[in-house]
Design a protein around this motif. Structure first.
Motif, mmCIF file in Angstrom:
data_model
loop_
_atom_site.group_PDB
_atom_site.id
_atom_site.type_symbol
_atom_site.label_atom_id
_atom_site.label_comp_id
_atom_site.label_asym_id
_atom_site.label_seq_id
_atom_site.Cartn_x
_atom_site.Cartn_y
_atom_site.Cartn_z
ATOM 1 N N PHE A 172 145.526 72.262 110.202
ATOM 2 C CA PHE A 172 144.606 72.462 111.516
ATOM 3 C C PHE A 172 143.419 73.354 110.792
ATOM 4 C CE2 PHE A 172 148.849 72.039 113.058
ATOM 5 C CZ PHE A 172 148.574 71.565 114.143
ATOM 6 N N SER A 173 142.214 73.141 111.768
ATOM 7 C CA SER A 173 141.028 73.779 111.307
ATOM 8 C C SER A 173 140.831 74.836 112.246
ATOM 9 C CB SER A 173 139.923 72.745 111.682
ATOM 10 O OG SER A 173 138.695 73.305 111.683
ATOM 11 N N GLU A 174 140.099 75.630 111.587
ATOM 12 C CA GLU A 174 139.718 77.086 112.241
ATOM 13 C C GLU A 174 138.987 76.773 113.432
ATOM 14 O OE1 GLU A 174 138.929 80.506 110.086
ATOM 15 O OE2 GLU A 174 139.857 79.608 108.147
ATOM 16 N N GLU A 210 150.022 67.963 122.310
ATOM 17 C CA GLU A 210 148.433 69.218 122.071
ATOM 18 C C GLU A 210 148.343 69.570 120.763
ATOM 19 O OE1 GLU A 210 144.851 70.666 123.470
ATOM 20 O OE2 GLU A 210 145.923 68.924 123.894
ATOM 21 N N LEU A 211 149.355 69.853 120.001
ATOM 22 C CA LEU A 211 149.361 70.265 118.644
ATOM 23 C C LEU A 211 148.685 68.973 117.690
ATOM 24 C CD1 LEU A 211 152.214 72.644 118.123
ATOM 25 C CD2 LEU A 211 149.691 73.212 118.122
ATOM 26 N N GLY A 212 149.315 67.980 117.935
ATOM 27 C CA GLY A 212 148.964 66.737 117.198
ATOM 28 C C GLY A 212 147.466 66.266 117.581
ATOM 29 N N ARG A 213 147.029 66.311 118.710
ATOM 30 C CA ARG A 213 145.633 66.001 119.179
ATOM 31 C C ARG A 213 144.699 67.159 118.308
ATOM 32 N NH1 ARG A 213 141.652 67.655 121.793
ATOM 33 N NH2 ARG A 213 142.599 69.728 122.801
ATOM 34 N N LEU A 214 144.967 68.300 118.074
ATOM 35 C CA LEU A 214 144.384 69.240 117.387
ATOM 36 C C LEU A 214 144.314 69.293 115.927
ATOM 37 C CD1 LEU A 214 145.115 72.397 119.461
ATOM 38 C CD2 LEU A 214 143.131 71.157 119.481
ATOM 39 N N ARG A 215 145.337 68.323 115.436
ATOM 40 C CA ARG A 215 145.375 68.321 113.855
ATOM 41 C C ARG A 215 144.304 67.530 113.191
ATOM 42 N NH1 ARG A 215 150.630 65.426 112.274
ATOM 43 N NH2 ARG A 215 149.554 65.823 110.228
ATOM 44 N N ASN A 216 143.880 67.909 112.115
ATOM 45 C CA ASN A 216 142.620 67.462 111.551
ATOM 46 C C ASN A 216 143.213 65.953 110.989
ATOM 47 O OD1 ASN A 216 141.435 69.921 111.160
ATOM 48 N ND2 ASN A 216 142.251 70.275 109.229
#
Length: 75
Positions: free
Chosen positions: A35-37, A67-73
């Motif tokens: 995950f990115s800052e 949603e976490l999957g969408r936010l992953r790099n």
């Protein structure tokens, strides 16, 4: 821990706490380093939702994981 400070340590902490709270069997696949800052505020919102709920339905857990999957790099 002051989660208002946008940094890698806090991001890693929130991801780990979300995984623990959701009892994610595939938690190893959800590494905090993925995950990115840049997504800090979104992850903090998810963290607060997860930490403030005593019980979550399966559909809520699925929505959060999605949603976490969408936010992953993207590699």
């Amino acid at each position: 821990m002051d989660l208002t400070q946008k940094n890698r340590e806090n991001l890693d902490y929130m991801i780990e706490q979300i995984k623990l709270k959701l009892r994610m069997a595939s938690g190893a696949a959800m590494q905090a380093s993925a995950f990115s800052e840049d997504n800090y505020e979104d992850i903090q919102d998810i963290y607060e939702i997860v930490m403030n709920k005593n019980n979550m339905s399966i559909s809520e857990v699925e929505a959060i994981v999605s949603e976490l999957g969408r936010l992953r790099n993207r590699a």
